[in-house]
Scaffold this motif. Structure first.
Motif, PDB file in Angstrom:
ATOM      1  N   UNK A   1      23.317 -60.444 -56.797  1.00 57.34           N
ATOM      2  CA  UNK A   1      22.013 -59.867 -57.152  1.00 57.34           C
ATOM      3  C   UNK A   1      20.983 -60.048 -56.044  1.00 57.34           C
ATOM      4  N   UNK A   2      21.383 -59.711 -54.825  1.00 59.78           N
ATOM      5  CA  UNK A   2      20.492 -59.828 -53.676  1.00 59.78           C
ATOM      6  C   UNK A   2      19.481 -58.670 -53.631  1.00 59.78           C
ATOM      7  N   UNK A   3      19.924 -57.397 -53.817  1.00 58.34           N
ATOM      8  CA  UNK A   3      18.914 -56.340 -53.818  1.00 58.34           C
ATOM      9  C   UNK A   3      18.094 -56.437 -55.103  1.00 58.34           C
ATOM     10  N   UNK A   4      16.807 -56.238 -54.982  1.00 58.35           N
ATOM     11  CA  UNK A   4      15.968 -56.193 -56.171  1.00 58.35           C
ATOM     12  C   UNK A   4      15.061 -54.986 -56.056  1.00 58.35           C
ATOM     13  N   UNK A   5      14.760 -54.362 -57.191  1.00 56.97           N
ATOM     14  CA  UNK A   5      13.898 -53.191 -57.189  1.00 56.97           C
ATOM     15  C   UNK A   5      12.464 -53.669 -57.402  1.00 56.97           C
ATOM     16  N   UNK A   6      11.585 -53.374 -56.442  1.00 58.83           N
ATOM     17  CA  UNK A   6      10.211 -53.851 -56.560  1.00 58.83           C
ATOM     18  C   UNK A   6       9.235 -52.692 -56.377  1.00 58.83           C
ATOM     19  N   UNK A   7       8.042 -52.774 -56.980  1.00 57.66           N
ATOM     20  CA  UNK A   7       7.041 -51.709 -56.824  1.00 57.66           C
ATOM     21  C   UNK A   7       6.468 -51.726 -55.412  1.00 57.66           C
TER      22      UNK A   7
END
Lengths: 268, 431
Positions: free
Chosen positions: A184-190
């Motif tokens: 879970x390294x990529x994370x979706x951020x605003x």
């Protein structure tokens, strides 16, 4: 001539009979389908990425029409698709904030240690089956590119340093990379987020120092430096509260490993 | 009954340098690390804390359920630490107890429960085989499915290992006692001891000790004969129809490794729990090949040192054998109940994999001992079509590695299959 007339008449009668049966059946077994579902499905991207949480684009369209999902539910489509869906449904669209994926690890080939040489198949999930991956850090990016291979929009590429890169223009924040990454390294951020600690390690500082030059030590210097009190240290990892952070940058100067960084996006 | 064989498999011509070497005892001198999960039964609850004095055989991890296996101290001394997250060699983290040896080797015996099932659980016995299941769970399963044939597996799991044949010839009394106990627990009507045809010493020993109580079956050492499915096929002539749904207990057999049976014998006769492992150590090219009786928790580094195997130029250290073993990341890893042997490969002996495409030669199908199509299953997992991989019986594969051994383009089929299984299991648990 006789046989031909017989054949044509027989086939004609058969066709006529069957068409009557079909006609009756279509009336008797008629199921009402909201025509708007097809119209909404037509304006959706059709990548079936699953970022909205539904099984595919047509499922999402049905949910939008029934009012179970908001018109901006399609993350991949963004504001333009939300507008189009709103147009079909006759409501006003509230544009959701643009989001993109970011890689929360800076431990590239030169800065992060590896505990052994992995020789198996080229997939991070497979590498996890061998002693939990070859990186000494139990939280860092393994760099075999499972996210790159699975991105439905081609927004990810593998850099030469062994860390994936995100193409902000192409990224639709569908979340596929988040799901496939075993760590879970990529994370979706605003895109409004101004600062982040680009590390995922919950190891204690002493251990992090031994194995990675670009890891969060959990020292809390950023927390002390922050005038807005926007930073918390959760299990030896700094976490920025986006609501409070104003991007002043005081934490960047204090971070001893330089992983507390300003976030730059090429999209708005 | 004349023992049959099975289709597929391969006759490996690997030197058997460790054969007929007696067990050498290794008692660790420094700190031992004992993970609190050493089987598939779950994590044991720590019964000691930092600073406690412990003796050999004292329970340090109590099994969480009635079908587990307790874990015991393997040296006498002081508990140096109890750590929550110790890296497990197959991935993941488990708690572990560190004990600093005082060198005295003082013992405490088992309490000695009258009920053999309770005694087995207290003694921490598991089935020392590919699937390290606690013995109590395995016996209950055999009882509930009315298995009435006990097969003692003294066939070595891989060609370079010889610890099972050796154990049978050295400790046949313990094995005989263990057979009696297990036979009465499950009410077995017949007992077979499967022995490698070449291990004449072991065969004569078991023949004289067990007398008429057990039938000794000599089998050809074709790999992977020692796997329970194939033993049952060769000895009883029966086949498990679908290994995802059924096991050998369903066709009336209980297969236990000889080390397990000997451990039962030791627990019943000497009131001693499992603190030792009887394993084969083989260096690169058979150098330093030895059979050792090693305390659980000894680091692999210390064991290799005892056998005179240097770490210099070492390529891979494998827990198990070359065909089915798992490469380990760190030689500080302790020997546990799951380790079936240690095999060391030299750097020069390692061949990498190509990203070659399958040429559909069909050799893998020919050697697959359970009649699968390995190229197809691995191809499906490679392409992410897990439903089709499952439909082609991916879970029947027990990962013997024959397919990869013969593959002319060296496709890492077993790794793809392991990967596919992990993905399917993850999907199922999320549903």
């Amino acid at each position: 001539m006789g046989p031909i007339i017989t054949a044509v008449a027989a086939m004609g009668a058969l066709g006529l009979g069957l068409s009557v049966v079909l006609g009756v059946a279509s009336k008797v077994f008629y199921v009402y389908v909201d025509p708007r579902i097809t119209q909404v499905a037509d304006v959706l991207p059709g990548a079936n990425c699953g970022g909205c949480g539904y099984a595919g684009c047509s499922d999402c369209a049905a949910a939008m029409v029934e009012g179970k999902a908001p018109v901006n539910a399609c993350k991949a489509g963004g504001a333009s698709v939300a507008q189009a869906v709103a147009g079909v449904l006759g409501v006003s669209a509230v544009a959701a904030e643009r989001e993109v994926a970011r890689i929360f690890c800076k431990g590239d080939n030169t800065r992060a240690e590896r505990k052994f040489q992995y020789m198996g198949i080229n997939d991070c999930r497979a590498a996890m089956l061998v002693s939990s991956g070859d990186k000494s850090c139990g939280y860092g990016c393994l760099g075999l590119g499972t996210c790159v291979a699975n991105c439905p929009f081609g927004a990810l590429s593998m850099g030469e340093d062994g860390l994936p890169r995100v193409d902000d223009e192409k990224c639709t924040a569908c979340g596929t990379c988040v799901k496939v990454c075993p760590r879970h390294i990529p994370r979706v951020i605003p895109v409004s987020q101004k600062a982040a600690s680009l590390c995922s390690s919950h190891d204690v500082g002493k251990l992090v120092k031994e194995i990675c030059e670009a890891g969060c030590l959990g020292c809390g210097l950023c927390k002390k430096a922050c005038p807005e009190k926007a930073i918390e240290v959760v299990k030896f990892l700094s976490v920025v509260d986006t609501a409070k952070c104003n991007g002043c940058g005081k934490c960047f100067e204090k971070c001893p490993t330089g992983i507390m960084q300003s976030l730059v996006f090429t999209v708005v | 009954m004349s023992p049959g064989s099975f289709s597929g498999g391969i006759c490996l011509s690997i030197s058997d340098a460790s054969a007929n070497k007696p067990f050498e005892r290794i008692i660790p001198s420094g700190v031992v690390t004992i993970p609190l999960r050493q089987d598939l039964g779950g994590i044991c609850n720590a019964k000691v804390k930092k600073g406690d004095e412990v003796k050999v055989g004292q329970v340090i991890g109590e099994s969480a359920g009635p079908e587990g296996a307790s874990i015991h101290a393997t040296v006498s001394g002081k508990v140096a630490d109890v750590i929550k997250a110790y890296p497990h060699f197959s991935g993941g983290f488990v708690p572990a107890v560190l004990i600093e040896s005082d060198g005295k080797d003082e013992w405490v015996g088992l309490e000695g429960s009258a009920d053999p099932m309770a005694a087995i659980q207290q003694a921490g016995i598991i089935d020392f085989d590919i699937k390290p299941v606690p013995l109590a769970a395995k016996l209950n399963e055999a009882k509930s499915r009315r298995a009435n044939a006990l097969i003692v597996n003294a066939m070595d799991i891989e060609p370079v290992l010889s610890s099972r044949s050796r154990l049978l010839s050295e400790r046949v009394q313990e094995v005989a006692c263990g057979i009696d106990t297990i036979k009465s627990i499950i009410g077995a009507a017949s007992v077979y001891v499967a022995v490698d045809k070449g291990a004449s010493q072991a065969m004569s020993a078991v023949g004289s000790a067990c007398g008429g109580a057990a039938t000794v079956v000599g089998l050809n050492p074709k790999y992977p004969q020692a796997v329970d499915l194939l033993l049952v096929k060769s000895i009883l002539g029966k086949e498990v129809p679908c290994t995802e749904a059924y096991c050998v207990a369903d066709i009336g057999a209980l297969v236990l490794s000889v080390e397990t049976v000997a451990a039962v014998g030791r627990a019943m006769a000497d009131k001693k729990p499992v603190v030792d492992r009887f394993i084969t150590i083989t260096g690169a090219n058979g150098t330093g090949a030895k059979n050792v009786q090693v305390r659980i928790g000894t680091t692999i580094k210390e064991v290799l040192g005892h056998c005179g195997i240097s770490v210099e130029g070492m390529g891979k250290v494998i827990a198990g054998g070359p065909m089915m073993g798992t490469a380990i990341a760190n030689t500080e890893t302790p020997v546990t109940k799951e380790v079936l042997g240690i095999f060391v490969q030299h750097e020069k002996e390692i061949t990498g994999f190509d990203s070659a495409v399958c040429i559909k030669c069909g050799l893998c199908i020919e050697v697959c001992p359970v009649g699968l199509m390995p190229f197809l299953i691995s191809g499906f997992s490679e392409k992410g079509v897990y439903a089709k991989a499952a439909a082609n019986d991916i879970f029947t594969c027990f990962e013997c590695g024959c397919c990869v051994y013969v593959c002319p383009v060296m496709i890492p089929m077993v790794h793809w299959i392991k990967f596919g299984k992990a993905q399917i299991m993850a999907q199922r648990s999320s549903e």
